[in-house]
Write a protein that holds these residues in place. Structure first.
Motif, short mmCIF file in Angstrom:
data_model
loop_
_atom_site.label_atom_id
_atom_site.label_comp_id
_atom_site.label_asym_id
_atom_site.label_seq_id
_atom_site.Cartn_x
_atom_site.Cartn_y
_atom_site.Cartn_z
N THR A 188 0.84 -1.20 0.00
CA THR A 188 0.00 0.00 0.00
C THR A 188 0.87 1.25 0.00
OG1 THR A 188 -1.69 -1.18 1.23
CG2 THR A 188 -1.85 1.20 1.23
N LEU A 189 1.91 1.21 0.83
CA LEU A 189 2.81 2.36 0.90
C LEU A 189 3.48 2.59 -0.46
CD1 LEU A 189 3.49 4.08 3.36
CD2 LEU A 189 5.57 2.76 3.64
N THR A 190 3.86 1.49 -1.11
CA THR A 190 4.52 1.60 -2.41
C THR A 190 3.57 2.19 -3.45
OG1 THR A 190 5.65 -0.43 -1.79
CG2 THR A 190 5.90 0.30 -4.06
N VAL A 191 2.30 1.85 -3.36
CA VAL A 191 1.33 2.43 -4.29
C VAL A 191 1.15 3.91 -3.98
CG1 VAL A 191 -1.10 2.46 -4.95
CG2 VAL A 191 0.07 0.29 -4.68
N THR A 192 1.05 4.23 -2.70
CA THR A 192 0.58 5.53 -2.29
C THR A 192 1.56 6.67 -2.57
OG1 THR A 192 -0.61 4.43 -0.53
CG2 THR A 192 -0.41 6.79 -0.36
N ILE A 193 2.83 6.47 -2.23
CA ILE A 193 3.75 7.60 -2.25
C ILE A 193 3.97 8.17 -3.66
CG2 ILE A 193 6.09 8.34 -1.68
CD1 ILE A 193 5.83 6.57 0.80
N PRO A 194 4.37 7.33 -4.64
CA PRO A 194 4.50 7.92 -5.97
C PRO A 194 3.18 8.46 -6.50
CG PRO A 194 5.54 5.78 -5.89
CD PRO A 194 4.74 5.92 -4.63
N GLY A 252 0.33 -4.01 -12.60
CA GLY A 252 1.52 -3.81 -11.78
C GLY A 252 1.56 -2.42 -11.21
N TYR A 253 2.66 -2.14 -10.49
CA TYR A 253 2.75 -0.85 -9.82
C TYR A 253 2.72 0.31 -10.80
CZ TYR A 253 3.71 -3.06 -5.40
OH TYR A 253 3.59 -3.79 -4.27
N LEU A 254 3.43 0.17 -11.94
CA LEU A 254 3.48 1.28 -12.88
C LEU A 254 2.07 1.64 -13.34
CD1 LEU A 254 5.40 3.14 -14.26
CD2 LEU A 254 5.56 1.54 -16.17
N GLY A 255 1.28 0.62 -13.63
CA GLY A 255 -0.09 0.85 -14.08
C GLY A 255 -0.91 1.57 -13.04
N VAL A 256 -0.79 1.14 -11.78
CA VAL A 256 -1.63 1.74 -10.75
C VAL A 256 -1.16 3.17 -10.44
CG1 VAL A 256 -0.47 1.01 -8.61
CG2 VAL A 256 -2.94 1.09 -8.70
N TRP A 257 0.15 3.41 -10.55
CA TRP A 257 0.63 4.79 -10.35
C TRP A 257 0.08 5.71 -11.42
CZ3 TRP A 257 6.11 2.45 -9.71
CH2 TRP A 257 6.29 2.07 -8.38
#
Lengths: 392, 333
Positions: A188-194, A252-257
């Motif tokens: 969650t933290l990884t998603v949230t900050i960027p 993945g993370y890039l997509g969600v960011w």
């Protein structure tokens, strides 16, 4: 005059009481979850969380020490086992730690309230059992009777309020717990900050252009931003997921960011533009006269002055991305489940561990804790953002 | 790569990329394309000034266009095509199929119910809280506590309220507050509140009302503070009682803000998904449009009907969208 003043004071009392009632009603649900997360499984099952604040009456099945190991031969030829019921099976280590107060006890599951503390139960053929209020017992009988497994004792005890941190240890710090929240927390933290930082910068430049630059089509663009503010992101799910798949980002993370950035931009631009447009014109014109370029005006004057608006949006975006479930489910979490976020993990626990409130309450509170801290420390900016952000 | 590291790299690349883009594009514009010197200095400055806004706007517009505007049109397209037929145009077939499903009409009915109840209740409670806390010493603490649920996720709130609605067998102690109170008041046996058709919708709505009241309170509280003191004083002098002051003097003056709060909560209601998904997942007749759409898109993999239902949500949002744009334009003149 007197009766007006008197009337006023009684009204004030009513006012204070009704506000208190409203506040209690509003925090009551959250307090329930918080209290539950500090209770043991047995406590949660045996009583409602509101009872945690008072002594609880609990029925327990305890067992004496293993006779083969701890029995002693007395002078009269009988064997004896003595000790404390809570020390062996219960949660405490030494008799001094026992806090329970046994009210009634029994040795048969059909008659659990047969004796009061201090009574000696006759178990037949001279075998006896004595239990004291604090759990001390003496069990006496012949060689055959005092053997095998320890004697079962059914006690009804009143134990004082008791809270434990064990649930948090299990949920957060147990590496063997596959349902733990640690990984989901960091995901969650990884998603949230960027997803919080990147839109701010993009939006700030656009907001400046919309607030302080003259160009054809500006009013139209602002109207478009206001329109996009309310477009339901549900519409974006399938088109964007197929777009992500076709350009190789996949889930993945890039997509969600990227998705969070796109979905957060209208509010960011709207908030920041409204704030920037209200900044004093003189400052900007002075800077222009002194030969500053737009880029310099933006980075050296507007950006520092807009800090409150930037903070407002940052909090919004943080809360929104931290609490989000839908965007993460669609753009991030794949079938491996390695990248699950806390909200998703909790929904899964609701399905698989529906009745285990100690796990659910603790997991939910782990996910709620961070937004609550942010909320209470940065509330000023949040309120300011709300006031500026609601379309007037 | 470790996701945390990936996140850090993304922040650096994202932020650095943005700064570099803005800095260098401005440099190129000023130094290379249209330098403000030489024979065409004046014309170059004008041209640079005409282009610069678009440099500032480009990343935001690209992201908005791709992530919000394009999907609207793509969803329209998907809603009139069939994925299984290789994306062939099928006209209104998806809509026709959707209109024949009971689950869809159930979702529409529930959504309308939500639209009637939640904005009204949240606004009313918010107004009440704003008015009551307005003049008392510890009003800010009270407001802060009523506002707190805004920070709690829908999923977290779902867990909180599932605990409240929890039902245990009759012979053991109830751990859900609602059933405990119900039995205390003479109910015969515990009720599993979320499985009682029709009424369970209201138990779900309570969750959103609980969250949104704080929002309404904050906005309305600011509006109440903005009411000119003289109007209230004049009413007192004329002998108005507190209720008359509130309903006849204060409420009419903040009517505009009440509408804003109402429409904002309406938008939230139209998109409500997490609460239903986490608490009932649309079972026991609690389906709503957003969850119906999720079901169609990701469980039945039916993009056509899913997109069609997304368009229904869009259609319901549109009046508010138009109204907001109209007001925003009026404000800018």
């Amino acid at each position: 005059m007197d009766n007006i003043a008197g009337k006023k004071s009684s009204l004030t009392w009513v006012l204070h009481l009704s506000v208190l009632a409203l506040v209690l009603l509003w925090i009551f649900p959250t307090v329930g979850l918080l209290v539950s997360s500090f209770r043991t499984t047995d406590q949660i099952r045996s009583s409602g969380w509101w009872a945690a604040l008072f002594p609880a009456v609990q029925n327990e099945t305890l067992r004496s020490a293993d006779p083969d190991e701890s029995r002693v031969l007395r002078d009269d030829g009988l064997y004896m086992v003595s000790g404390n019921l809570y020390v062996v099976d219960g949660a405490v280590d030494t008799p001094e730690d026992v806090v329970a107060e046994i009210s009634v006890w029994g040795t048969s599951s059909r008659n659990i309230d047969a004796y009061v503390p201090g009574d000696t139960a006759d178990l037949g053929d001279g075998e006896t059992m004595t239990v004291e209020a604090n759990g001390d017992y003496v069990w006496i009988g012949n060689d055959a009777q005092i053997s095998g497994r320890g004697q079962r004792v059914f006690v009804t005890a009143e134990s004082p309020p008791e809270f434990t941190l064990q649930n948090y240890r299990n949920v957060l710090f147990d590496p063997d717990n596959r349902e733990g929240m640690t990984r989901a927390f960091f995901n969650t933290l990884t998603v949230t900050i960027p997803a919080t930082i990147i839109p701010i910068l993009i939006a700030a430049f656009a907001a400046y252009a919309l607030a302080w630059m003259e160009f054809p089509g500006r009013a139209l663009l602002i109207a478009a931003i206001v329109a996009l503010l309310v477009v339901p992101l549900q519409l974006a799910l399938i088109p964007l997921l197929s777009l992500h798949n076709s350009i190789g980002i996949g889930k993945g993370y890039l997509g969600v960011w990227l998705a969070h950035t796109g979905f957060g931009l209208p509010l960011a631009i709207y908030l920041l533009r409204n704030y920037m447009v209200a900044l004093p014109r003189d400052i900007i014109e002075c800077a222009k006269v002194d030969g500053a370029t737009d880029f310099q005006i933006f980075t050296k004057i507007i950006l520092p002055l807009s800090f409150p608006a930037l903070a407002s949006f940052a909090i919004f975006q943080f809360l929104w991305t931290w609490n989000d479930l839908l965007v993460a489910m669609v753009f991030l979490i794949d079938s491996s489940g390695e990248t699950t976020v806390m909200t998703r993990q909790i929904v899964e626990l609701l399905g698989t561990r529906g009745g285990d409130w100690e796990i659910l309450a603790t997991s939910a509170f782990v996910s709620i804790a961070v937004p609550l801290v942010v909320f209470f420390t940065m509330q000023r900016y949040l309120v300011r953002g709300l006031l500026a952000g609601s379309v007037k | 790569m470790n996701p945390a590291l990936q996140g850090l790299v993304t922040i650096i690349v994202g932020v650095g990329g943005c700064v570099a883009y803005f800095y260098f594009s401005n440099q190129i514009l000023d130094k290379v394309l249209f330098p403000p010197r030489g024979p065409n200095a004046g014309r170059n400055i004008n041209r640079a000034e005409a282009i610069r806004p678009w440099l500032f706007l480009f990343p935001a517009m690209a992201a908005l266009g791709l992530y919000l505007a394009y999907p609207v049109f793509e969803t329209i397209r998907l809603s009139v095509t069939d994925r299984d037929l290789g994306g062939a145009f099928v006209g209104g077939a998806n809509y026709a199929q959707m209109f024949q499903e009971d689950k869809f009409w159930e979702a529409v009915r529930n959504n309308l119910l939500w639209l009637l109840v939640v904005p009204a209740m949240a606004t009313a409670f918010g107004l009440l809280a704003a008015q009551l806390t307005d003049r008392i010493g510890w009003g800010n603490i009270a407001k802060s506590l009523i506002f707190m649920p805004m920070a709690i996720s829908f999923v977290g709130a779902a867990v909180i309220f599932k605990l409240i609605y929890d039902a245990r067998p009759e012979d053991v102690a109830q751990i859900g507050v609602l059933n405990a109170i119900y039995l205390q008041l003479g109910g015969d046996s515990p009720i599993t509140w979320l499985t009682v058709p029709f009424w369970n919708n209201f138990f779900l709505m309570i969750v959103l009302i609980w969250i949104q009241t704080g929002f309404a309170m904050v906005i309305l509280s600011a509006a109440l503070r903005g009411i000119p003191e003289e109007t209230v004083e004049a009413a007192i002098v004329d002998g108005a009682n507190p209720f008359q002051i509130f309903f006849k003097i204060k409420v009419p003056q903040i009517a505009g803000t009440i509408v804003v709060v109402w429409t904002t909560i309406t938008i939230v209601v139209l998109k409500v998904f997490d609460i239903v998904f986490a608490m009932t997942n649309g079972q026991w007749e609690t389906q709503v449009l957003a969850n119906y759409m999720y079901d169609k898109l990701f469980r039945s993999n039916d993009w056509g009907v899913g997109s069609a239902s997304a368009m229904i949500i869009m259609l319901m949002v549109t009046p508010i969208l138009v109204w907001n744009v109209y007001n925003a334009r009026k404000e800018m003149r």
